[in-house]
Design a protein around this motif. Structure first.
Motif, PDB file in Angstrom:
ATOM      1  N   SER A   8       0.820  -1.220   0.000  1.00  9.35           N
ATOM      2  CA  SER A   8       0.000   0.000   0.000  1.00  9.35           C
ATOM      3  C   SER A   8       0.848   1.262   0.000  1.00  9.35           C
ATOM      4  O   SER A   8       0.356   2.345  -0.339  1.00  9.35           O
ATOM      5  CB  SER A   8      -0.939   0.003   1.216  1.00  9.35           C
ATOM      6  OG  SER A   8      -0.259   0.344   2.410  1.00  9.35           O
TER       7      SER A   8
ATOM      8  N   GLN B  19       3.101   2.257  -7.056  1.00  4.84           N
ATOM      9  CA  GLN B  19       2.238   1.522  -7.972  1.00  4.84           C
ATOM     10  C   GLN B  19       2.320   0.047  -7.610  1.00  4.84           C
ATOM     11  O   GLN B  19       3.319  -0.408  -7.050  1.00  4.84           O
ATOM     12  CB  GLN B  19       2.692   1.746  -9.420  1.00  4.84           C
ATOM     13  CG  GLN B  19       1.591   1.588 -10.437  1.00  4.84           C
ATOM     14  CD  GLN B  19       1.945   2.266 -11.750  1.00  4.84           C
ATOM     15  OE1 GLN B  19       2.554   3.328 -11.764  1.00  4.84           O
ATOM     16  NE2 GLN B  19       1.559   1.661 -12.852  1.00  4.84           N
ATOM     17  N   VAL B  20       1.266  -0.710  -7.921  1.00  9.21           N
ATOM     18  CA  VAL B  20       1.225  -2.119  -7.546  1.00  9.21           C
ATOM     19  C   VAL B  20       0.968  -2.977  -8.782  1.00  9.21           C
ATOM     20  O   VAL B  20       0.079  -2.682  -9.587  1.00  9.21           O
ATOM     21  CB  VAL B  20       0.126  -2.386  -6.492  1.00  9.21           C
ATOM     22  CG1 VAL B  20       0.060  -3.882  -6.159  1.00  9.21           C
ATOM     23  CG2 VAL B  20       0.380  -1.569  -5.231  1.00  9.21           C
TER      24      VAL B  20
ATOM     25  N   SER C 210      -3.623  -7.838  -3.670  1.00 11.39           N
ATOM     26  CA  SER C 210      -3.016  -6.623  -4.219  1.00 11.39           C
ATOM     27  C   SER C 210      -4.038  -5.517  -4.404  1.00 11.39           C
ATOM     28  O   SER C 210      -3.730  -4.335  -4.213  1.00 11.39           O
ATOM     29  CB  SER C 210      -2.298  -6.926  -5.527  1.00 11.39           C
ATOM     30  OG  SER C 210      -3.145  -7.635  -6.418  1.00 11.39           O
TER      31      SER C 210
ATOM     32  N   ALA D 175      -3.861  -1.756  -2.807  1.00 11.04           N
ATOM     33  CA  ALA D 175      -3.817  -0.563  -3.650  1.00 11.04           C
ATOM     34  C   ALA D 175      -5.046   0.323  -3.500  1.00 11.04           C
ATOM     35  O   ALA D 175      -4.941   1.556  -3.525  1.00 11.04           O
ATOM     36  CB  ALA D 175      -3.656  -0.975  -5.118  1.00 11.04           C
TER      37      ALA D 175
ATOM     38  N   SER E 154      -4.215   1.631   1.262  1.00 13.81           N
ATOM     39  CA  SER E 154      -3.339   2.767   0.984  1.00 13.81           C
ATOM     40  C   SER E 154      -3.973   4.089   1.403  1.00 13.81           C
ATOM     41  O   SER E 154      -5.198   4.256   1.340  1.00 13.81           O
ATOM     42  CB  SER E 154      -3.011   2.824  -0.510  1.00 13.81           C
ATOM     43  OG  SER E 154      -4.195   2.948  -1.271  1.00 13.81           O
TER      44      SER E 154
ATOM     45  N   ARG F  57      -5.105   6.116  -3.189  1.00 14.73           N
ATOM     46  CA  ARG F  57      -5.228   4.993  -4.106  1.00 14.73           C
ATOM     47  C   ARG F  57      -4.017   4.894  -5.027  1.00 14.73           C
ATOM     48  O   ARG F  57      -3.540   5.884  -5.548  1.00 14.73           O
ATOM     49  CB  ARG F  57      -6.499   5.129  -4.942  1.00 14.73           C
ATOM     50  CG  ARG F  57      -7.749   4.664  -4.215  1.00 14.73           C
ATOM     51  CD  ARG F  57      -8.899   4.503  -5.189  1.00 14.73           C
ATOM     52  NE  ARG F  57     -10.066   3.959  -4.506  1.00 14.73           N
ATOM     53  CZ  ARG F  57     -11.010   4.697  -3.936  1.00 14.73           C
ATOM     54  NH1 ARG F  57     -10.913   6.016  -3.964  1.00 14.73           N
ATOM     55  NH2 ARG F  57     -12.035   4.130  -3.337  1.00 14.73           N
ATOM     56  N   ARG F  58      -3.549   3.672  -5.198  1.00 18.57           N
ATOM     57  CA  ARG F  58      -2.422   3.404  -6.084  1.00 18.57           C
ATOM     58  C   ARG F  58      -2.909   2.781  -7.379  1.00 18.57           C
ATOM     59  O   ARG F  58      -3.877   2.014  -7.385  1.00 18.57           O
ATOM     60  CB  ARG F  58      -1.427   2.454  -5.415  1.00 18.57           C
ATOM     61  CG  ARG F  58      -1.021   2.836  -4.003  1.00 18.57           C
ATOM     62  CD  ARG F  58      -0.307   4.164  -3.949  1.00 18.57           C
ATOM     63  NE  ARG F  58       0.194   4.438  -2.606  1.00 18.57           N
ATOM     64  CZ  ARG F  58       0.784   5.562  -2.265  1.00 18.57           C
ATOM     65  NH1 ARG F  58       0.952   6.537  -3.156  1.00 18.57           N
ATOM     66  NH2 ARG F  58       1.231   5.754  -1.019  1.00 18.57           N
TER      67      ARG F  58
ATOM     68  N   LEU G 263      -3.154   0.099 -10.079  1.00 16.29           N
ATOM     69  CA  LEU G 263      -2.987  -1.347  -9.980  1.00 16.29           C
ATOM     70  C   LEU G 263      -2.986  -1.972 -11.372  1.00 16.29           C
ATOM     71  O   LEU G 263      -3.888  -1.727 -12.170  1.00 16.29           O
ATOM     72  CB  LEU G 263      -4.116  -1.954  -9.145  1.00 16.29           C
ATOM     73  CG  LEU G 263      -4.183  -3.479  -9.048  1.00 16.29           C
ATOM     74  CD1 LEU G 263      -2.958  -4.027  -8.322  1.00 16.29           C
ATOM     75  CD2 LEU G 263      -5.471  -3.905  -8.349  1.00 16.29           C
TER      76      LEU G 263
END
Length: 282
Positions: free
Chosen positions: A249, A253-254, A263, A267, A271, A274-275, A277
């Motif tokens: 998180s 980036q994931v 995952s 994400a 986190s 927000r990442r 994904l």
């Protein structure tokens, strides 16, 4: 409402967030029971070990009285896995739908829920429209034990987090697919690899070389982290699994595994922001 842990960490967390949403809206007290074999040896509730809660009525002990569905009568201390295996029945036949719990005229003192995803459709039908992310950050916080372990994480703002789900979900994961996905994003940044499979971890070291962010992890030979059984490492591996979720998180980036919620939960929900994904089909 009694919430039985179902699935891996991502799935059961989403089920718990659904239950908390309903409990909050309908003023139900809720007991979240993660004493099953995935993250506990049966002597402790892994949910209590991992989380602090606030803003909803939570029962710390298993409630007494009548229960629906009746198959749980006298068996509330069992996990859903024990019950379904012993009686040779399906999960869906022994747990109650979230809308049925919310709208039912009181036919029992407690209802058993075993959801394993964030049930937006059912919540919307009840007039409840929170996001899983909002519920998580409003009502849950990591326990002191998780915070202590996570405080030792390296700086990950510039890293890409990779989650490779092997063992119980995918037996022939191609690490090169994850390498390609990472390099399409950034071919030189640090890479944090989280996986339940020690063989995949070894391949990742070879593939990413000195780009790898070191993170010690306890593995059982050929077994996923959450299938450790009742050995002495169960608490440590459970905490490390959650630490991996926190670590992912924190990455910029994931890159995750298609078919695994781990995952996406890292994400989209855990986190602080927000990442992006990217999902890879192994």
């Amino acid at each position: 409402m009694i919430v039985k842990g179902r699935g891996g960490l991502g799935n059961r967390l989403l089920g718990a967030l659904t239950a908390i949403s309903v409990a909050k809206a309908f003023r139900f007290p809720v007991h979240i029971d993660w004493t099953d074999q995935y993250y506990s040896d049966g002597t402790y509730n892994a949910f209590d070990m991992l989380f602090e809660t606030h803003g909803f009525d939570r029962l710390e002990e298993m409630p007494a009285g009548s229960v629906y569905k009746e198959v749980w009568d006298g068996r509330l201390e069992w996990s859903g896995y024990e019950l379904t295996e012993q009686l040779q029945v399906s999960w869906d036949s022994v747990v109650t739908d979230i809308t049925e719990i919310a709208l039912s005229r009181k036919i029992a003192d407690s209802y058993v829920y075993g959801g394993y995803f964030f049930d937006r459709r059912s919540l919307a039908s009840l007039g409840i429209t929170p996001s899983a992310r909002r519920v998580f950050h409003k009502h849950l916080a990591w326990s002191a034990r998780v915070r202590e372990l996570s405080d030792g994480l390296p700086q990950l703002d510039d890293a890409i987090g990779v989650h490779m789900r092997g063992t119980d979900l995918h037996s022939n994961v191609r690490v090169d697919k994850f390498v390609e996905a990472v390099n399409r994003i950034d071919s030189s940044c640090p890479v944090l690899v989280c996986t339940d499979d020690s063989a995949l971890a070894d391949q990742a070291v070879l593939a990413f070389g000195d780009r790898m962010v070191p993170l010690d992890r306890t593995y059982a030979d050929g077994q996923p982290l959450h299938y450790r059984g009742s050995d002495d490492s169960k608490v440590q591996t459970t905490l490390e699994c959650v630490r991996d979720l926190v670590a992912l998180s924190k990455c910029k980036q994931v890159v995750g595994t298609q078919g695994s919620t781990f995952s996406s939960v890292a994400a989209d929900i855990v986190s602080q922001q927000r990442r992006r994904l990217v999902l890879v089909t192994p």
